[in-house]
Design an enzyme around this catalytic site. Sequence first.
Site, PDB file in Angstrom:
ATOM      1  N   ASP A 326       0.465  50.818  58.471  1.00  0.00           N
ATOM      2  CA  ASP A 326       1.499  50.913  57.422  1.00  0.00           C
ATOM      3  C   ASP A 326       2.279  49.592  57.190  1.00  0.00           C
ATOM      4  O   ASP A 326       2.450  49.071  58.089  1.00  0.00           O
ATOM      5  CB  ASP A 326       2.407  51.983  57.637  1.00  0.00           C
ATOM      6  N   ASP A 514       5.958  54.626  59.850  1.00  0.00           N
ATOM      7  CA  ASP A 514       7.455  54.658  60.227  1.00  0.00           C
ATOM      8  C   ASP A 514       8.021  55.644  59.392  1.00  0.00           C
ATOM      9  O   ASP A 514       9.170  55.972  59.448  1.00  0.00           O
ATOM     10  CB  ASP A 514       8.303  53.532  60.301  1.00  0.00           C
ATOM     11  N   ASP A 518       3.960  58.712  55.822  1.00  0.00           N
ATOM     12  CA  ASP A 518       2.949  58.388  56.971  1.00  0.00           C
ATOM     13  C   ASP A 518       2.652  59.762  57.882  1.00  0.00           C
ATOM     14  O   ASP A 518       1.660  59.583  58.580  1.00  0.00           O
ATOM     15  CB  ASP A 518       3.239  57.255  57.841  1.00  0.00           C
TER      16      ASP A 518
END
Length: 617
Positions: A326, A514, A518
């Site tokens: 990400d 994080d 996600d």
Amino acid sequence: MAHEYSHGHGHARVNSPAGNIIWIRVAVSAALIVCGHFAGAYFSGLGFALQLAGWAVAGYDVVLRTRFRFDENLLMTAATIGALCIGEAAEAGIVMALYQIGEALQESAVARSRRSVTELCAITPDTANLITGDGSVISKNAEEVAVGSRLLVRPGEMIPLDGIVKKGETSVNTASLTGESQPRGIGQGDAVFAGTINISGVIEIETTLAAQETVAARTLRLIEQAESGKAKIERFITRFAKIYTPIVMLLALMVAVIPPLAFDGEWGTWVYRALVLLVASCPCALVVSIPLCYFAGIGGAAKAGILVKSGTAMDSLAGIALAVFDKTGTLTQDSFGISQTVCADGADEATLNRCAAIAEYHSSHPLGVSLRTHCGDVGAEPEKYMETPGLGVTASFAGQIIHAGSHEYLTRLGVKDLPELPGTVVYISLDSRLIGYFRFAAPLREQARETVQALRKWGIKTAMLTGDKEEPAKEAAETLGIDHVSSGLLPSGKLSELEGLMGSCTGATAYIGDGMNDAASLIKADVGIAIGGAGNDAAMEAADIVLMGRELFKLPQAVEKARRTRALARGNIIFTTSCKVAVLALAAIGIAPLWLAVAADLGVSLIAVLNAMRARG
């Protein structure tokens, strides 16, 4: 930890009173065997009885645990009872005593590994300094402190509960949670966590979580759960032992029966060799050392601030071929710099800041956190709040509706006349009317490029999936040297893109993120890795591995530790199997006596256990 490590033997831990009895039993057994040896010179019946008693003292629990299950307890019981039947009571007793010594030493190694992890996590104090309504300070059980209470933490004291600093400045030692050796400076508005140590200043904190929900408590639960997920090698060893034991017993029966019946061999000689074969074939070294490799590896990683939830996750991490990142908050720094603030439609900056602070009051997204910090303490808790991951938030306050989020989010909600701007922008509307926007600059983490390069050096390909726009996403990917980038993705789009990447990858795939948006991708990937255990709860719970302290370079460290752990496990398999084959061959041809077969098995087991403990380093 509350429950004991078990590898099928059920022994008490040797550092407990029950475990110490094992050593007393071994000593009594040895004394009875020696007395029986000397008494046998004068009274053979008495000598045999004393040695039989020595065997019983050393191994009664092994016999009771047998219950006709195909494991090492059955092998030891069959071998020693067979030795008693052919008059070798002394050797039967010695075999049981040596076996118990080996078990005790192995259990001691397991206990040391467990204590190292327990000491790492059992770090929170029992009491807290509670500030009462009249300003006085009383000592109170930390588990009884309510969320929202004010606590006083003096220099040198351990922070008892997670919270936010409301008064004072200090530096905090976070090594117990993150593995970081350098203290971290904190001030008003910063988060602090239970188990960390206040070094220099007096601070007042407002608690945000109950004792059982703190980061330290969740960390302890995660490590305790790590034993439940066995690696592929561990599962193979379990299946192997169940098949191996009956095969060995059948082979021993053939060695005992076929030569005397078919070739006129001596019954006593071949029965004895069969008993030696049973003892020599015990798979203790494999059964103990392979799970211990993974548990020691998990404990060693925890010391470095890398929480691995299972042996399966450790094994999968060792074999990853693709790392998918990400972007926001993972490859970029936690705090976004606001490069531009623009008011619209006659709104003033004070109104824009207040609406932004109210809208982002509960947000854990890095953009929301940065907005709260930028606006200051001007907002209030919204009456209603709803977050759409990856897009924005809607809040209501004093009868007004506030939207904060992306261009797509506000357009979908009917806000008109939105300027479409490049880069990262959060738009703010009040009652469906645009009142302004904030433009952000998101610097990359200092360790991001080194992390990506370290992975690529090991032959691991990299990809980035982000909800950010195409231009900044490509710029970041080029700067970091990432192989593949997909931009403008919602959480569902990230998941679909991840599935496509996994389908084209020949090895395991890791996803590193994080935030709450996600969570689905962290679950879907072969290995889900959350950055920052002190961050979003959804990411921490969904991930297989948590990198504490929000240090990205712990990722290649985790891969290195996982590969080392798997290499040690495989090395133990090769070593112990080779030694077993050699000892079995010697036993079959009559070179190895019964006690020597046990001693050799004990030596191999201890070497394998010591090798497994290297995974802690």
